[in-house]
Design a protein around this motif. Structure first.
Motif, PDB file in Angstrom:
ATOM      1  N   LYS A  16      36.326  43.632  42.056  1.00 26.30           N
ATOM      2  CA  LYS A  16      36.112  44.050  40.663  1.00 26.30           C
ATOM      3  C   LYS A  16      34.920  43.320  40.065  1.00 26.30           C
ATOM      4  O   LYS A  16      34.090  43.933  39.366  1.00 26.30           O
ATOM      5  CB  LYS A  16      37.371  43.734  39.851  1.00 26.30           C
ATOM      6  CG  LYS A  16      37.275  44.064  38.357  1.00 26.30           C
ATOM      7  CD  LYS A  16      37.185  45.554  38.134  1.00 26.30           C
ATOM      8  CE  LYS A  16      37.379  45.911  36.654  1.00 26.30           C
ATOM      9  NZ  LYS A  16      36.434  45.242  35.752  1.00 26.30           N
TER      10      LYS A  16
ATOM     11  N   GLU B   2      31.755  44.818  41.459  1.00 28.18           N
ATOM     12  CA  GLU B   2      31.469  46.123  40.858  1.00 28.18           C
ATOM     13  C   GLU B   2      30.892  45.965  39.456  1.00 28.18           C
ATOM     14  O   GLU B   2      29.933  46.660  39.089  1.00 28.18           O
ATOM     15  CB  GLU B   2      32.746  46.963  40.814  1.00 28.18           C
ATOM     16  CG  GLU B   2      33.243  47.392  42.185  1.00 28.18           C
ATOM     17  CD  GLU B   2      34.623  48.037  42.126  1.00 28.18           C
ATOM     18  OE1 GLU B   2      35.018  48.670  43.117  1.00 28.18           O
ATOM     19  OE2 GLU B   2      35.300  47.902  41.087  1.00 28.18           O
TER      20      GLU B   2
ATOM     21  N   ALA C 229      40.123  58.408  40.036  1.00 29.82           N
ATOM     22  CA  ALA C 229      39.961  57.008  39.651  1.00 29.82           C
ATOM     23  C   ALA C 229      41.230  56.212  39.916  1.00 29.82           C
ATOM     24  O   ALA C 229      41.172  55.032  40.283  1.00 29.82           O
ATOM     25  CB  ALA C 229      39.573  56.915  38.171  1.00 29.82           C
TER      26      ALA C 229
ATOM     27  N   ARG D 159      40.066  52.990  41.694  1.00 31.61           N
ATOM     28  CA  ARG D 159      39.663  51.922  40.798  1.00 31.61           C
ATOM     29  C   ARG D 159      40.387  50.616  41.096  1.00 31.61           C
ATOM     30  O   ARG D 159      41.590  50.568  41.273  1.00 31.61           O
ATOM     31  CB  ARG D 159      39.896  52.309  39.332  1.00 31.61           C
ATOM     32  CG  ARG D 159      38.952  53.350  38.820  1.00 31.61           C
ATOM     33  CD  ARG D 159      37.496  52.991  39.022  1.00 31.61           C
ATOM     34  NE  ARG D 159      37.197  51.685  38.473  1.00 31.61           N
ATOM     35  CZ  ARG D 159      36.444  50.799  39.101  1.00 31.61           C
ATOM     36  NH1 ARG D 159      35.923  51.062  40.284  1.00 31.61           N
ATOM     37  NH2 ARG D 159      36.207  49.648  38.555  1.00 31.61           N
TER      38      ARG D 159
ATOM     39  N   LEU E  96      42.439  53.080  31.719  1.00 28.89           N
ATOM     40  CA  LEU E  96      41.619  53.799  32.688  1.00 28.89           C
ATOM     41  C   LEU E  96      41.457  55.262  32.271  1.00 28.89           C
ATOM     42  O   LEU E  96      40.346  55.818  32.346  1.00 28.89           O
ATOM     43  CB  LEU E  96      42.248  53.708  34.077  1.00 28.89           C
ATOM     44  CG  LEU E  96      41.502  54.437  35.201  1.00 28.89           C
ATOM     45  CD1 LEU E  96      40.104  53.874  35.370  1.00 28.89           C
ATOM     46  CD2 LEU E  96      42.279  54.339  36.513  1.00 28.89           C
TER      47      LEU E  96
ATOM     48  N   TYR F 252      33.583  55.566  38.182  1.00 25.95           N
ATOM     49  CA  TYR F 252      35.009  55.872  38.076  1.00 25.95           C
ATOM     50  C   TYR F 252      35.450  56.877  39.139  1.00 25.95           C
ATOM     51  O   TYR F 252      36.629  56.896  39.515  1.00 25.95           O
ATOM     52  CB  TYR F 252      35.338  56.409  36.686  1.00 25.95           C
ATOM     53  CG  TYR F 252      35.389  55.352  35.623  1.00 25.95           C
ATOM     54  CD1 TYR F 252      36.302  54.312  35.686  1.00 25.95           C
ATOM     55  CD2 TYR F 252      34.514  55.380  34.542  1.00 25.95           C
ATOM     56  CE1 TYR F 252      36.346  53.330  34.715  1.00 25.95           C
ATOM     57  CE2 TYR F 252      34.555  54.406  33.557  1.00 25.95           C
ATOM     58  CZ  TYR F 252      35.469  53.379  33.660  1.00 25.95           C
ATOM     59  OH  TYR F 252      35.510  52.399  32.700  1.00 25.95           O
TER      60      TYR F 252
END
Length: 481
Positions: free
Chosen positions: A134, A137, A254, A258, A392, A472
């Motif tokens: 994360k 990203e 996503a 994600r 999200l 996403y």
């Protein structure tokens, strides 16, 4: 003549040196910026350390299954009035004792807590990897944004410089028209003011470009950022195929890809293991143990006995009927030097082993409260997971809407620019023949510059928002060929 030739050679050498230095300045691509940030960014380094801590935690959980082994050794001096353990008499003496031992303990059963701790450690490893991903990203997205900001500022600087050049040419043209009596002197003064304003806009654009370069260089953790620059690349603002998708479809995609949702799911599973670990304390605990010990001292040892010459016998009774005394010989111990220390260790060694069962009955509600706390933490994790899903979903719908809005803004800016360009061309023709004053002409020119800047702004805004939507959908910032 020679001096002139030398001067020319010096200037030529300086020009070559400047070209050489300029050619050696590295220009970074977006891929190079992202890769460098992933390797050197401080936040990523911190996340990497968190992952190392999770690895250590797992190693500790594995170690709980292994026996504990400890060796002990001691040597002591005892000085003063003490009982001689050999003779049983009190003596002022100094004695030395040496002891050594070895203990082993192992959990046979403890409510499956070790098993749950290992599973929890495995989940913590996964969660730390997700956290690192994360962070990578987020850094990649920030680098892409900073990279695009530099490109925008470069394009904007070109627009301002080009406009400054046009204004300077227009000022020269106005000076000629003033001499010819076509325009009044006030129009020339307005044009000069416009040139000064354009020069200021160029300086502002240069400053914005420098600041954007500095921001990206700091994001990359570059120490020498004075010469930092990126490769000039033209990004096409084409319509993304993701706009053909529905926001619901992108959201479902996503949810599969994600990282933040995976982190929330893993934290939920960790909370479930914490409940199991705390409940394990209600159950009995069975432990096995083994110990080995030995000792040695510097006390004299008994090597034999001899009759006491001063009192060889002692009456211990009388024979009934004959009244004869029953005698017992009195022996004195014959003391010798202590045995060799290793012989004592061998003679005094001993072992102890067995099992120990501990049954929890009452501990002041400590176990009960731990279980309740872990259950509350589990409910928090469930809520956090649901909140992450809502966040999200909101982010995906927002990103989808932003992309559509940015595309429309860009298309509208292009239409506006086309109209402003035609209006400026018409105003220029009228101004050159004296049918428009300088103020109105400058207004038309300002509107054109603003339209050009708006096209650049909306273009790069659309490109970045497209990157977010692709993000996403699971499309990486840097797509490998």
């Amino acid at each position: 003549m020679k001096s002139s030739i030398v001067n020319k050679m010096v200037w030529f050498s300086l020009i070559l040196f400047g070209v050489s230095v300029h050619s050696q300045t590295k220009k970074w691509t977006l891929e190079e910026c992202v890769n460098h940030a992933l390797e050197n960014n401080i936040s990523i380094k911190n996340s990497t350390l968190d992952k190392e801590l999770a690895d250590i935690e797992r190693s500790t959980a594995i170690g709980n299954f292994l026996p504990s082994a400890n060796a002990t050794a001691s040597h002591s001096w005892n000085i003063g009035l003490n009982q001689n353990i050999t003779t049983g008499l009190l003596e002022n003496q100094t004695t030395q004792f040496t002891s050594a031992g070895f203990n082993v303990g192992v959990d046979i059963y403890n409510g499956l807590q070790n098993q749950y701790r290992l599973r929890r450690a495995n989940l913590s490893q996964i969660a730390s990897q997700y956290q690192l991903t994360k962070m990578q990203e987020d850094i990649a997205l920030n680098v892409a944004n900073a990279f695009l900001q530099i490109l925008f500022n470069k394009e904007n600087l070109k627009v301002q410089k080009e406009q400054l050049l046009n204004n300077q040419k227009q000022m020269e043209r106005s000076e000629q028209l003033l001499k010819a009596g076509v325009i009044p002197r006030g129009d020339l003064l307005d044009i000069k003011a416009t040139v000064a304003s354009s020069e200021q806009l160029v300086i502002n654009a240069e400053n914005l470009l420098l600041i954007s370069k500095l921001s990206l260089a700091q994001l990359l953790q570059l120490e020498d950022f004075k010469e930092f620059d990126i490769i000039d690349r033209e990004y096409e603002a084409t319509q993304t195929p993701l706009l053909l998708q529905t926001p619901e479809a992108i959201y479902q995609k996503a949810k599969e890809t994600r990282t933040e949702l995976k982190i929330a799911q893993t934290n939920l599973e960790i909370a479930e293991k914490d409940v199991s670990i705390s409940k394990g304390a209600y159950q009995p605990r069975l432990q096995g143990f083994y110990s080995f010990s030995t000792r040695a001292s510097n006390l004299d040892r008994v090597t034999g006995v001899e009759l006491d010459p001063s009192n060889p016998t002692t009456v211990i009774g009388i024979v009934e009927g004959t009244n004869q005394n029953v005698l017992q010989p009195n022996f004195n111990a014959i003391l010798g030097r202590p045995s060799p220390i290793f012989d004592q260790f061998d003679a005094n060694k001993g072992q102890n082993f067995g099992v120990q069962l501990t049954i929890p009955i009452f501990n002041g509600f400590a176990t009960r409260n731990n279980v309740q706390r872990s259950k509350v933490a589990l409910e928090r994790s469930k809520i956090a997971y649901e909140q992450e899903e809502l966040t999200l979903e909101r982010n995906v719908f927002t990103a989808f809407t932003d992309v559509k809005g940015a595309l429309k803004s860009y298309e509208s800016a292009l239409t506006t620019l086309e109209a402003r360009q035609e209006a400026f061309n018409y105003a220029k023709e009228r101004f050159e023949v004296g049918l428009m004053n300088a103020f109105d002409f400058n207004q038309s020119q300002t509107l054109l510059v603003n339209a050009q800047s708006e096209v650049l702004r909306t273009k790069y805004d659309y490109i970045f928002r497209t990157k977010i939507l692709e993000f996403y959908f699971g499309i990486p910032i840097i797509q490998k060929p």
